[in-house]
Design an enzyme around this catalytic site. Structure first.
Site, PDB file in Angstrom:
ATOM      1  N   CYS A  34      39.802  16.875  32.921  1.00  0.00           N
ATOM      2  CA  CYS A  34      38.516  17.566  33.001  1.00  0.00           C
ATOM      3  C   CYS A  34      38.571  18.659  34.062  1.00  0.00           C
ATOM      4  O   CYS A  34      39.446  18.676  34.920  1.00  0.00           O
ATOM      5  CB  CYS A  34      37.395  16.599  33.380  1.00  0.00           C
ATOM      6  N   ASP A 438      38.945  57.231  53.098  1.00  0.00           N
ATOM      7  CA  ASP A 438      37.993  57.603  52.065  1.00  0.00           C
ATOM      8  C   ASP A 438      36.685  58.082  52.701  1.00  0.00           C
ATOM      9  O   ASP A 438      36.153  57.449  53.616  1.00  0.00           O
ATOM     10  CB  ASP A 438      37.724  56.394  51.169  1.00  0.00           C
TER      11      ASP A 438
END
Length: 488
Positions: A34, A438
């Site tokens: 599971c 940037d």
């Protein structure tokens, strides 16, 4: 994670969905495996054992739970945050390399012997490459059985099985049901257009779709990508043919509509879409670390679960990064659209406005530099890049070693740190890529009170590692500047 028994037991007992895909619980008494969040009553701890992959569970003789369907868990974040042999191998297997080229082909791409690859995967995953690929084929078969009306023989070969007998045996072994029984149990769905597949792509919550779909829509290349009726749509170049995908954000999944020219490309198409949307990330781990910085904490709390928008084609993204150097987003899209119209492969799209596949490096290598409406130095950058991609001198792919790829990119004319890191972040998937030069990052840093110079900001960002690419997404979100490629 799966080796820490105490933590695994607690995760299962609390049904913690955050750990779905990190490990799997096998129940010794029922021989079922599971996901940690399985809704059934948890087994006694002494009856639990834990495995790092569904393939290992299957190889140990456990079958998938019919309630929680552990084979549909999000993938382990490990394979997208590492660049070692096992992680690169897992990314290649997800991209279908074992099915197409076998284990020798996988090993050749990684630069190791098949025995070395087998040994390392067994040590970490409890299953070798063939078992991992087999588990993937079983999941593909289940998808096709439950979501299409195709004959079982067609599904068997589309999922990658060499024979119908192997297909039947594998489905029975993994799911404890015959293929026809799986189809009978599947919920009835409205009929879709011929050739279209409708799927659900799971993810770990939370997920903030704004930066993902906003960025993809804002930079979409006409003819290859579009935003239509609430979905991001694009063409896909795939190993056996081509496809068109539409991706729509939903509260608990991404709705995925695929049209493929060859169904054998289904697992590859799904893998590339998941990678583009960064759906296998662990947002809780990322956000917890970034939230520890008092300057980033308000950004994370305001919109948790940001992902890094990536790509379905690494070479395509590198080309587009060069086309966008020192120009606006609109200009970059125009440059790319011209190349697509002139050199892309035409496709039909009855449902929208997509017209082409993005050109291959081989096709772009034939482009005359004089036909490119860009400065001479950037023409040189473009032709050098596509030439090396076309002849194999430079290879960008899911198996790329990030450090080696960075070094090769930096050696190309016109490639500075910004361009290299944006390719590392968006194309190669490095979660620690950072863009201190940037313009948007520097403006956001100054607004927040963070250091404004690249060197000082890089020093401060050391505390954000290994999630600096996610910090970039939070910082970009504070700035209203249009998305520009501004490499330094």
């Amino acid at each position: 994670m799966h080796l820490d028994r105490e933590h695994c037991v607690r995760a299962v007992q609390s049904k913690d969905a955050r750990f779905d895909g990190w490990f799997f619980t096998a129940v010794l008494t029922t021989r079922i495996y599971c996901r940690p969040s399985c809704p059934v009553v948890p087994p006694k701890p002494e009856n639990m054992t834990f495995y790092p992959s569904a393939a290992a569970c299957q190889q140990a003789g456990f079958r998938a739970c019919k309630r929680c369907r552990p084979d549909t868990s999000p993938g382990s974040p490990e394979w997208n945050q590492r660049a070692d042999l096992v992680a690169r191998a897992m990314r290649l297997i997800a991209d279908g390399v074992v099915d197409r080229e076998g284990v020798p082909g996988l090993a050749a791409r990684l630069g190791y012997s098949p025995r070395q690859v087998e040994r390392q995967l067994l040590a970490e995953l409890g299953a070798g490459p063939l078992a991992v690929a087999r588990a993937q084929r079983a999941q593909t078969a289940r998808l096709l059985i439950e979501t299409t009306a195709l004959p079982m023989a067609e599904i068997a070969f589309a999922a990658g099985f060499s024979s119908i007998r192997t297909f039947n045996d594998t489905v029975r072994e993994v799911f404890a049901l015959a293929p026809s029984e799986l189809r009978a149990r599947a919920p009835k769905k409205a009929a879709s257009a011929p050739g279209a597949l409708t799927l659900r792509l799971p993810f770990r919550a939370p997920l903030n779709p704004d930066n993902l779909f906003g960025h993809l829509a804002a930079t979409a290349v006409p003819g290859v990508e579009e935003w239509r009726d609430g979905a991001y749509r694009r063409t896909l170049r795939l190993p056996y043919g081509h496809g068109i995908v539409g991706l729509t954000p939903k509260p608990d999944h991404i709705a995925c509509r695929l049209v493929l020219s060859d169904l054998r490309d289904l697992p590859v198409a799904i893998s590339r879409c998941r990678r583009m949307l960064d759906l296998d990330a662990d947002p809780v781990a990322v956000d917890d670390q970034l939230r520890a910085d008092p300057f980033l904490a308000p950004l994370v709390d305001k919109a948790p679960g940001r992902r890094v928008p990536r790509t379905v084609d690494e070479a395509e993204f590198a080309v587009r990064a060069v086309l966008g150097q020192q120009v606006s987003t609109a200009a970059a899209r125009t440059h790319a659209a011209r190349l697509v119209t002139a050199h892309g492969t035409p496709v039909d799209d009855p449902e929208g406005g997509l017209t082409h596949l993005f050109p291959t490096p081989e096709a772009l290598a034939q482009v005359s530099p004089d036909s490119l409406a860009m400065p001479r130095t950037r023409r040189t950058t473009f032709t050098t890049l596509v030439g090396q991609l076309a002849d194999g001198t430079l290879h960008l792919g899911v198996e790329s070693d990030w450090a080696e790829a960075r070094a090769k990119l930096l050696a190309l004319p016109g490639f500075g740190p910004w361009t290299v890191d944006v390719i590392a972040m968006r194309a190669l998937g490095d979660p620690d890529a950072f863009l201190p030069t940037d313009l948007g990052i520097r403006r956001a840093a100054q607004e927040l009170g963070l250091p404004g110079t690249p060197a000082a900001l890089t020093a401060r960002a050391a505390a954000w590692r290994p999630w600096r690419a996610y910090a970039v997404q939070y910082l970009w979100a504070t700035d209203s500047h249009p998305i520009n490629f501004l490499p330094v």
